[in-house]
Each structure stands twice: as structure tokens, then as C-alpha cells.
Write an enzyme that holds these catalytic residues in place. Structure first.
Site, short mmCIF file in Angstrom:
data_model
loop_
_atom_site.label_atom_id
_atom_site.label_comp_id
_atom_site.label_asym_id
_atom_site.label_seq_id
_atom_site.Cartn_x
_atom_site.Cartn_y
_atom_site.Cartn_z
N PHE A 40 17.05 -10.19 29.27
CA PHE A 40 16.10 -9.44 28.47
C PHE A 40 14.78 -9.31 29.23
CE2 PHE A 40 13.17 -8.76 24.84
CZ PHE A 40 13.78 -7.62 24.34
N ASP A 81 19.00 -19.02 27.66
CA ASP A 81 18.42 -18.25 26.56
C ASP A 81 19.54 -17.91 25.57
OD1 ASP A 81 17.34 -16.32 24.83
OD2 ASP A 81 16.02 -15.50 26.38
N TYR A 125 15.54 -14.77 14.32
CA TYR A 125 15.53 -13.59 13.45
C TYR A 125 16.75 -12.70 13.66
CZ TYR A 125 13.16 -11.87 17.68
OH TYR A 125 12.81 -11.59 18.98
N LYS A 126 17.60 -13.03 14.62
CA LYS A 126 18.81 -12.23 14.85
C LYS A 126 19.95 -12.83 14.03
CE LYS A 126 17.35 -11.12 19.60
NZ LYS A 126 16.89 -9.74 19.39
N ARG A 139 24.58 -0.02 20.31
CA ARG A 139 24.91 -1.43 20.08
C ARG A 139 25.33 -1.66 18.63
NH1 ARG A 139 20.60 -5.80 21.74
NH2 ARG A 139 19.65 -4.96 19.86
#
Length: 397
Positions: A113, A184, A209-210, A356
Site C-alpha cells: 500500500f 502489515d 476498519y476493514k 475490487r
């Protein structure tokens, strides 16, 4: 066996919406509004500042850290919550580089990312000691691990393609040459079977939060291996990472163990929502979750292949190389995704051409997958994505 119909009932999912974007933002747990309201009115409202002690606000980063730790295979007392993921990446990277002062290479991959890479670039400039950020293709990481590497910093699941690294193998190779590893877990925690202790990872970071469904901007976490934690000197030496924060000493002394990785004041209201979200995980077996995710992903891939010949699969087919998302390429991917969202099938887009879809068994079932395939196929067959409003770029894609 985990009852995924029961977990689906614990989320507030809008009527008529098929939500395949939990890899970007998880949906609202039904218990979260009441839990947050209780923290606002019953704690903040009634207790005022005494809530730090009476409501246990000060202890929540450690307690929630341990709840997350159980989902990633971390021993108790080695994971703490707080701040943002970028901050936690910075902490881990700075600490790891300090533990390998004779080496100058940070190894990462082009599927990482961008924020992780930005943190590395900024830290290199701040240190001014000639460090190098070496970025290779995802499939070239193992071969690039050599004696020059101080730290390998890898996001386990590629945020665009959903490709999953073999992190235990990469960590073992890094340790063979004396390098440290930062793992990560932004697209792993709550999505795939993770065991940081078994993999002997040095540092792990992630957001909540995912797949963990903690809410927009929910705080991040950091894990440090027990064998390293007493050596780590936090570069971001915030007051809550001090050994005695309320002694108000002018000099910094690191707190005991993982407490030293705390930085700023914890976000109490956000932690209340996350606490409610983590209650759902008490019902879930990670092995069951992984099996259900792969089955739903296989169903989605097969359905799209049969009905949408214009899409190119970007996600590996091999289960061991796949996270909990499925991605396809299309030259007009952004417009296609906007057309999907307009029809109540929500995924997202990542430049330059990736559609996605997060596969989250906590609240998705076969009927949801089949509906998504049907709507996507209709949009592509009719070309209904090619309308001006679907090409207009919004701030968030």
C-alpha cells in the site's frame, strides 16, 4: 461450526444492497450505536473526566489489543491499539531500523500500500543516514532478501490484486540473513488465518476498519514479538508510551513491554464501536471463516468467468496465494464499478483498472455472490456503464 447466517444478522445492512467492500470499510455492527451512545452519555456525559478511571478508558488500548491479538495468533500482552495505521508503520519501521544500525536497505514490493512506502520514504529522509527503499515485484521478494536488508516491510495481501504472500516463508528467509520483518495485516486480520507467533514475526501492524468492522477511521494496532519488546526504543515517544505518564517528567522513559508503543490519547468513542464489533468475533472460528471465504470466492470467480468474458481475473486462483478479495481488470473499471454501485452492488475501484470485491462470510452468502454476478453481467452486456455520470471521478474511488 460458525453460524454465518447468525453473524450476518448482527450487521445493519441496507435493504437491497449487496456489500462487497468490507475490504475497504466494514459495515455497521448493530450493537455499535448503542455501545457508542453508552460511552457518550453514560460515560462521557455522566462521568466526565473521571471516565478515564471509572469507565476504564485508559486500559482499553491494551484490552482491545489483546482481543485483536487472539485473531492474529499473538500472545497476550504483545498487541496494543491506538493511532492510525500509518503511525504504526512508522513506529515499527523506525524501531526495526534502530535494531539493525549497520544495515541500510528497507525491502518492500510494488504491491504494498502506498502509505507504507510513503512512511519509509519520509523516515529515510528524516534519518539522513543513507538508507535505501528497495521495491521489487511481489514475486521477487524472496530472491531480493539478502545480507544488505535491515527490514523487510510487506503487506501480506496485495490491496489491488488480493495476492497473498507466504509470509512465514519470507520471515524465515529474512531471519536467515539477519533481517527483521514487518507484517502489515491491513487486509489479513479478520480475513485470513494469521499466526504471528508461529511465523516468528518481529512486528505486525494493521487497521480495524476493514474486515474487523470497527468503523470509519477506527484505530490501528501494533504487535511486537516478546523477544524484542524490551529492546525497542520508540521513535514516536508519546506521553502515553511513557513508563509513568502522570509523573509528567521532562524526559522520556519507555513504558513496560508493549505499553511503550502507545503514543497519543486513545479515541474513546471509536474504541467503543470497535469493542462492539469485536464481540462478533467471539462467535467465529478463523478456520471456518477462511474456508467459507475461499468457497464464496471460487463461486464468484466461476460465475464471473462464465457470464462476463470481458473481465480479466487479477487475483490468483490458488487458494494459498489468495486473500479474501477478488479483483478483475477492465479498461473502464471505474465506470463499471459506479454502474454496479448504482444497482446496489458495492465494491470499489483501484487505479489503473482494478475492480475490487471483498469476500466477507460474516455477512455475505451464496445468494449475495450470485446477485453480484448477475448484476455485473447485465451491466457489461448492455454497456450501461458507459454513461457520463459513471465516468465522473469522485474524491474516493
Amino acid at each position: 461450526m460458525t453460524d454465518f447466517q447468525a453473524t450476518k444478522a448482527l450487521f445493519a445492512l441496507p435493504e437491497g444492497v449487496t456489500y462487497l467492500d468490507g475490504n475497504s470499510l466494514g459495515p455497521l455492527p448493530k450493537a455499535a450505536p448503542d455501545r457508542t451512545a453508552r460511552a457518550m452519555t453514560g460515560e462521557w456525559g455522566e462521568m466526565l473526566i473521571t471516565g478515564w478511571n471509572r469507565a476504564g478508558w485508559m486500559d482499553q488500548p491494551a484490552k482491545l489489543g489483546d482481543r485483536i491479538g487472539r485473531l492474529i495468533g499473538a500472545p497476550e500482552g504483545t498487541t496494543v491499539l491506538g493511532d492510525t495505521l500509518s503511525i504504526k508503520v512508522h513506529q515499527a519501521l523506525a524501531a526495526a531500523l534502530a535494531l539493525r544500525p549497520e544495515r541500510r536497505v528497507i525491502l518492500s514490493d510494488s504491491g504494498n500500500f502506498p502509505s507504507d512506502l510513503y512512511m519509509a520514504q519520509g523516515l529515510i529522509e528524516q534519518l539522513g543516514r543513507g538508507h535505501e527503499l528497495r521495491v521489487v515485484a511481489p514475486e521477487e521478494v524472496e530472491a531480493a532478501i539478502d545480507d544488505d536488508v535491515a527490514v523487510m516491510m510487506i503487506t501480506e495481501v496485495d490491496y489491488r490484486t488480493g495476492r497473498r504472500h507466504d509470509m512465514p516463508a519470507l520471515i524465515a528467509k529474512a531471519h536467515e540473513v539477519g533481517a527483521l520483518a514487518i507484517w502489515d495485516l491491513a487486509h489479513s486480520a479478520g480475513a485470513v488465518d494469521v499466526d504471528v507467533a508461529a511465523a516468528d514475526t518481529d512486528f505486525a501492524v494493521g487497521c480495524t476498519y476493514k474486515f474487523l468492522n470497527g468503523g470509519p477511521g477506527a484505530p490501528a494496532f501494533i504487535h511486537v514479538a516478546p523477544r524484542l519488546i524490551d529492546e525497542v526504543q520508540p521513535a514516536l515517544s508519546g506521553w502515553l508510551g511513557h513508563a509513568e505518564p502522570f509523573a509528567f517528567e521532562p524526559g522520556y522513559r519507555p513504558g513496560p513491554a508493549i505499553a511503550r508503543m502507545r503514543v497519543g490519547t486513545p479515541p474513546v468513542l471509536a474504541m467503543a464501536a470497535l469493542d462492539a464489533a469485536l464481540d462478533i468475533w467471539d462467535r467465529v472460528d478463523i478456520g471456518d471463516l477462511r474456508a467459507a471465504s475461499l468457497a464464496l470466492s471460487d463461486r464468484f470467480i466461476a460465475g464471473v468467468k462464465a457470464a462476463c468474458p470481458g473481465l480479466e481475473l487479477a487475483t490468483p486462483r490458488a487458494h494459498a496465494q489468495r486473500g479474501s478479495q477478488v479483483s478483475f481488470r477492465h479498461p473502464q473499471g471505474y465506470a463499471v464499478m459506479q454502474a454496479l454501485i448504482a444497482q446496489g452492488v458495492i465494491g470499489d475501484f483501484r487505479a489503473p483498472d482494478i475492480l475490487r470485491f471483498g469476500i466477507t462470510p460474516l455477512y455475505l452468502d451464496e445468494a449475495d455472490i450470485d446477485r453480484a454476478v448477475e448484476v455485473l453481467a447485465t451491466i457489461l452486456r448492455k454497456g450501461s456503464w458507459d454513461r457520463p455520470e459513471f465516468h465522473a471521478r469522485a474524491a474516493v474511488t
